[in-house]
Write a protein that holds these residues in place. Structure first.
Motif, short mmCIF file in Angstrom:
data_model
loop_
_atom_site.label_atom_id
_atom_site.label_comp_id
_atom_site.label_asym_id
_atom_site.label_seq_id
_atom_site.Cartn_x
_atom_site.Cartn_y
_atom_site.Cartn_z
N THR A 83 25.57 -17.26 39.60
CA THR A 83 26.03 -16.48 38.70
C THR A 83 27.22 -15.40 39.05
N HIS A 84 27.10 -15.25 40.50
CA HIS A 84 28.40 -14.59 40.76
C HIS A 84 28.17 -14.27 42.39
N LEU A 85 29.32 -13.98 43.23
CA LEU A 85 29.55 -14.31 44.51
C LEU A 85 28.81 -12.97 45.30
N LEU A 109 26.34 -10.39 47.43
CA LEU A 109 25.50 -10.72 48.62
C LEU A 109 24.15 -11.13 48.36
N ASP A 110 23.25 -10.81 47.40
CA ASP A 110 22.15 -11.07 47.26
C ASP A 110 22.06 -12.13 46.11
N HIS A 111 23.14 -13.13 45.87
CA HIS A 111 22.97 -14.18 45.04
C HIS A 111 23.44 -15.43 45.92
N VAL A 112 23.93 -15.38 47.27
CA VAL A 112 24.29 -16.51 48.02
C VAL A 112 23.74 -16.80 49.19
N GLY A 163 21.43 -13.49 35.56
CA GLY A 163 22.45 -12.93 36.49
C GLY A 163 22.20 -11.33 36.34
N ASP A 164 23.23 -10.62 36.88
CA ASP A 164 23.37 -9.24 36.80
C ASP A 164 23.98 -8.69 35.71
N PHE A 165 24.20 -9.67 34.58
CA PHE A 165 24.94 -9.42 33.50
C PHE A 165 23.70 -8.18 32.49
N VAL A 166 22.43 -8.82 32.67
CA VAL A 166 21.46 -7.59 32.39
C VAL A 166 20.86 -7.15 33.69
N HIS A 167 20.95 -5.93 34.37
CA HIS A 167 20.76 -5.93 35.84
C HIS A 167 19.33 -5.22 35.78
N HIS A 168 18.87 -4.59 34.82
CA HIS A 168 17.58 -4.05 34.80
C HIS A 168 17.06 -4.08 33.16
N THR A 176 17.36 -11.99 36.15
CA THR A 176 17.42 -12.21 37.83
C THR A 176 17.19 -11.11 38.63
N HIS A 177 17.04 -9.83 38.09
CA HIS A 177 16.50 -8.83 38.94
C HIS A 177 15.19 -8.00 38.47
N PHE A 178 14.70 -8.80 37.30
CA PHE A 178 13.48 -8.02 36.69
C PHE A 178 12.36 -8.37 37.59
ZN LIG Z 1 22.53 -8.79 42.32
#
Ligand SMILES: [Zn+2]
Length: 308
Positions: A115-117, A119-122, A240-245, A286-288
């Motif tokens: 989703t994006h580069l 550190l916690d996604h690659v 992804g982190d588009f909706v972070h929480h 993604t982070h739920f």
């Molecule tokens: Zn993240």
């Protein structure tokens, strides 16, 4: 226990890496004070504690269409140098065992979608073997959105971060040098895949394989993408982190302090939530923490996340 969902013919499985320590990311969404969190009762117990502390998870989703297996986001990885968030670095987690328990060997992954580069996604793009970082998924095409790749590559070369609000965030004991962290991410988790010839740089909104496509959701990073999954008239959406929480479902305008542009993030989130509210679209967070999959249901002026 393996958590698995179905979108038409597509099977989606969650692979957990770490549960973020309680309280570690409190304050990341500035408005989400303990009182504000407690005022959204459905956040408890999966997404917040009784005391109003936010809960987060780092995990991946395997999207199995029957003809292709796509791994979406690859978490923090083992043994990585993560000075920006030290507690997520140097891990030794059984992530690949969990992937195997879910029925997937590294050789079976056909595509890695990111989703994006950050550190916690690659992280699981690579593993350390004999002192060298090598691709974890030898038969996969690592599909990176070209604009996202080039923006972060620019940061390794000292690119300007002055327009990047996210970089104002620092954590306790962390080294806030974003150039250094991005260089480490590239050296350990990106470049080895490029060197192995496994990377495809793809355009905005690229279709990865039948039924799985990138969907532009800028804000958290400049070229952030979510993933849309479509099969037999059913639709799934990996945030992804588009909706972070999940609190951002109740308060769509509340952006994360780690967003590149909080206004862009807020606007795109409001538009998205309105477009899927009260529909059958399944949203995969993604982070739920806890149960990370549900539907968006209207709730007064905002929305509620109703798990399935
Ligand atoms: Zn993240």
């Amino acid at each position: 226990m393996t958590q698995r969902w179905q979108i038409g013919d597509v099977k989606i499985t969650q692979i957990n890496e770490i549960a973020v320590e309680v309280g570690e990311l409190d304050g990341l969404i500035a408005e989400a004070t303990p009182d504000a969190v407690k005022a959204v009762p459905w956040l408890y117990p999966d997404y917040a504690t009784e005391q109003g502390q936010t809960l987060w998870s780092v995990h991946s989703f395997v999207v199995d269409t029957g003809s292709s297996v796509v791994l979406v986001d690859t978490a923090c990885g083992n043994h990585k140098d993560l000075p920006l968030i030290p507690s997520w670095g140097g891990l030794d987690s059984p992530y690949l065992d969990r992937l195997a328990d879910a029925g997937y060997k590294p050789e079976q992954i056909d595509y890695v979608a990111i989703t994006h580069l950050h550190l916690d996604h690659v992280g699981w793009n690579t593993v350390l073997e004999g002192g060298r970082w090598v691709p974890t998924f030898p038969n996969a095409r690592y599909t990176f959105v070209q604009d996202e790749f080039e923006y972060h590559k620019g940061l390794t070369e000292g690119g300007d971060v002055s327009d990047d609000l996210g970089h104002a965030v620092t954590y306790n004991g962390a080294d806030p040098d974003i150039h250094r962290q991005t260089r480490l991410v590239f050296a350990q988790s990106i470049q080895p895949c490029v060197d192995a010839g496994l990377v495809d740089l793809v355009p905005v909104n690229h279709t990865i394989c039948e039924g799985v496509r990138y969907t532009s959701t800028p804000g958290h990073t400049k070229y952030h993408h979510s993933l849309t999954i479509e099969s037999k008239g059913e639709i799934g959406f990996i945030t992804g982190d588009f909706v972070h929480h999940p609190i951002q479902v109740a308060h769509p305008t509340w952006s994360s302090r780690s967003d590149w542009d909080r206004e862009v993030s807020s606007a795109r989130r409001q538009e998205f939530l309105a477009s899927v509210a009260d529909s059958d679209v399944l949203v995969f967070g993604t982070h739920f923490a806890g149960n990370s999959v549900g539907r968006i249901v209207s709730d007064g002026n905002a929305y509620q996340f109703v798990t399935v």
